[in-house]
Design a protein around this motif. Structure first.
Motif, PDB file in Angstrom:
ATOM      1  N   VAL A  20       0.865  -1.171   0.000  1.00  0.00           N
ATOM      2  CA  VAL A  20       0.000   0.000   0.000  1.00  0.00           C
ATOM      3  C   VAL A  20       0.907   1.228   0.000  1.00  0.00           C
ATOM      4  CG1 VAL A  20      -1.761   1.285   1.273  1.00  0.00           C
ATOM      5  CG2 VAL A  20      -1.823  -1.215   1.238  1.00  0.00           C
ATOM      6  N   THR A  21       0.697   2.109  -0.974  1.00  0.00           N
ATOM      7  CA  THR A  21       1.522   3.307  -1.072  1.00  0.00           C
ATOM      8  C   THR A  21       0.637   4.543  -1.179  1.00  0.00           C
ATOM      9  OG1 THR A  21       1.681   3.032  -3.476  1.00  0.00           O
ATOM     10  CG2 THR A  21       3.491   2.164  -2.180  1.00  0.00           C
ATOM     11  N   ARG A  22       1.152   5.628  -0.660  1.00  0.00           N
ATOM     12  CA  ARG A  22       0.480   6.930  -0.752  1.00  0.00           C
ATOM     13  C   ARG A  22       1.308   7.773  -1.714  1.00  0.00           C
ATOM     14  NH1 ARG A  22      -1.057  11.182   4.066  1.00  0.00           N
ATOM     15  NH2 ARG A  22      -1.027  12.994   2.723  1.00  0.00           N
ATOM     16  N   ILE A  23       0.654   8.282  -2.764  1.00  0.00           N
ATOM     17  CA  ILE A  23       1.345   9.064  -3.779  1.00  0.00           C
ATOM     18  C   ILE A  23       0.461  10.232  -4.191  1.00  0.00           C
ATOM     19  CG2 ILE A  23       0.546   7.514  -5.610  1.00  0.00           C
ATOM     20  CD1 ILE A  23       3.173   8.122  -7.092  1.00  0.00           C
ATOM     21  N   GLU A  24       1.065  11.396  -4.378  1.00  0.00           N
ATOM     22  CA  GLU A  24       0.289  12.568  -4.788  1.00  0.00           C
ATOM     23  C   GLU A  24      -0.416  12.268  -6.105  1.00  0.00           C
ATOM     24  OE1 GLU A  24       2.571  16.149  -4.788  1.00  0.00           O
ATOM     25  OE2 GLU A  24       3.318  15.810  -2.760  1.00  0.00           O
ATOM     26  N   ALA A  25      -1.652  12.735  -6.232  1.00  0.00           N
ATOM     27  CA  ALA A  25      -2.472  12.419  -7.393  1.00  0.00           C
ATOM     28  C   ALA A  25      -1.803  12.790  -8.718  1.00  0.00           C
ATOM     29  CB  ALA A  25      -3.843  13.074  -7.269  1.00  0.00           C
ATOM     30  N   PRO A  26      -1.237  14.005  -8.876  1.00  0.00           N
ATOM     31  CA  PRO A  26      -0.600  14.322 -10.158  1.00  0.00           C
ATOM     32  C   PRO A  26       0.557  13.381 -10.489  1.00  0.00           C
ATOM     33  CG  PRO A  26      -1.004  16.327  -8.926  1.00  0.00           C
ATOM     34  CD  PRO A  26      -1.283  15.172  -7.997  1.00  0.00           C
ATOM     35  N   ALA A  27       1.344  13.002  -9.492  1.00  0.00           N
ATOM     36  CA  ALA A  27       2.456  12.078  -9.717  1.00  0.00           C
ATOM     37  C   ALA A  27       1.928  10.703 -10.107  1.00  0.00           C
ATOM     38  CB  ALA A  27       3.335  11.995  -8.484  1.00  0.00           C
ATOM     39  N   PHE A  28       0.854  10.266  -9.479  1.00  0.00           N
ATOM     40  CA  PHE A  28       0.260   8.967  -9.796  1.00  0.00           C
ATOM     41  C   PHE A  28      -0.167   8.914 -11.253  1.00  0.00           C
ATOM     42  CE2 PHE A  28      -3.430   6.103  -9.990  1.00  0.00           C
ATOM     43  CZ  PHE A  28      -2.853   4.935  -9.520  1.00  0.00           C
ATOM     44  N   LEU A  29      -0.729  10.015 -11.744  1.00  0.00           N
ATOM     45  CA  LEU A  29      -1.197  10.036 -13.125  1.00  0.00           C
ATOM     46  C   LEU A  29      -0.059  10.007 -14.133  1.00  0.00           C
ATOM     47  CD1 LEU A  29      -4.162  12.525 -12.760  1.00  0.00           C
ATOM     48  CD2 LEU A  29      -4.286  10.050 -13.156  1.00  0.00           C
ATOM     49  N   THR A  30       1.145  10.397 -13.717  1.00  0.00           N
ATOM     50  CA  THR A  30       2.280  10.369 -14.642  1.00  0.00           C
ATOM     51  C   THR A  30       2.948   9.000 -14.707  1.00  0.00           C
ATOM     52  OG1 THR A  30       3.923  11.056 -13.005  1.00  0.00           O
ATOM     53  CG2 THR A  30       2.774  12.818 -14.207  1.00  0.00           C
ATOM     54  N   LEU A  31       2.499   8.051 -13.897  1.00  0.00           N
ATOM     55  CA  LEU A  31       3.112   6.728 -13.868  1.00  0.00           C
ATOM     56  C   LEU A  31       2.767   5.879 -15.084  1.00  0.00           C
ATOM     57  CD1 LEU A  31       2.659   5.758 -10.115  1.00  0.00           C
ATOM     58  CD2 LEU A  31       4.738   6.556 -11.268  1.00  0.00           C
ATOM     59  N   GLY A  32       1.824   6.306 -15.865  1.00  0.00           N
ATOM     60  CA  GLY A  32       1.446   5.535 -17.047  1.00  0.00           C
ATOM     61  C   GLY A  32      -0.034   5.676 -17.334  1.00  0.00           C
ATOM     62  N   ASN A  33      -0.534   4.721 -18.121  1.00  0.00           N
ATOM     63  CA  ASN A  33      -1.938   4.735 -18.499  1.00  0.00           C
ATOM     64  C   ASN A  33      -2.568   3.379 -18.208  1.00  0.00           C
ATOM     65  OD1 ASN A  33      -4.235   6.021 -19.500  1.00  0.00           O
ATOM     66  ND2 ASN A  33      -3.928   5.183 -21.541  1.00  0.00           N
ATOM     67  N   GLY A  34      -2.210   2.836 -17.058  1.00  0.00           N
ATOM     68  CA  GLY A  34      -2.775   1.556 -16.644  1.00  0.00           C
ATOM     69  C   GLY A  34      -4.201   1.712 -16.161  1.00  0.00           C
ATOM     70  N   LEU A  69      -8.851   6.670 -12.267  1.00  0.00           N
ATOM     71  CA  LEU A  69      -8.759   7.965 -11.588  1.00  0.00           C
ATOM     72  C   LEU A  69      -9.146   9.088 -12.543  1.00  0.00           C
ATOM     73  CD1 LEU A  69      -8.182   9.689  -9.153  1.00  0.00           C
ATOM     74  CD2 LEU A  69      -5.753   9.640  -9.754  1.00  0.00           C
ATOM     75  N   ARG A  70      -8.674   9.013 -13.787  1.00  0.00           N
ATOM     76  CA  ARG A  70      -9.065  10.041 -14.767  1.00  0.00           C
ATOM     77  C   ARG A  70     -10.573  10.043 -14.994  1.00  0.00           C
ATOM     78  NH1 ARG A  70      -4.253   8.034 -17.305  1.00  0.00           N
ATOM     79  NH2 ARG A  70      -2.604   9.585 -17.065  1.00  0.00           N
ATOM     80  N   ARG A  71     -11.173   8.844 -15.042  1.00  0.00           N
ATOM     81  CA  ARG A  71     -12.625   8.758 -15.225  1.00  0.00           C
ATOM     82  C   ARG A  71     -13.338   9.413 -14.047  1.00  0.00           C
ATOM     83  NH1 ARG A  71     -16.965   6.319 -13.598  1.00  0.00           N
ATOM     84  NH2 ARG A  71     -15.892   5.032 -12.061  1.00  0.00           N
TER      85      ARG A  71
END
Length: 51
Positions: free
Chosen positions: A23-37, A43-45
């Motif tokens: 379980v990890t906590r990551i800022e939302a903008p950084a999470f979105l840059t991790l890819g398009n999985g 989250l984008r939806r």
């Protein structure tokens, strides 16, 4: 999620058991840059910014 103290938005990501289950906590903008999985797509939806 939102940090009540700072107001920062973040994702609390729980990996599936086959990926180690961490379980990890990551800022939302950084999470979105991790890819398009599927996690980022969902989250984008939810944010209404699906491509």
């Amino acid at each position: 999620m939102r940090d009540d103290r700072t107001g920062d938005e973040y994702v609390l990501h729980s990996a599936n058991p086959s990926s180690g289950g961490a379980v990890t906590r990551i800022e939302a903008p950084a999470f979105l840059t991790l890819g398009n999985g599927p996690e980022q797509q969902e989250l984008r939806r939810l944010l209404g910014t699906a491509n």
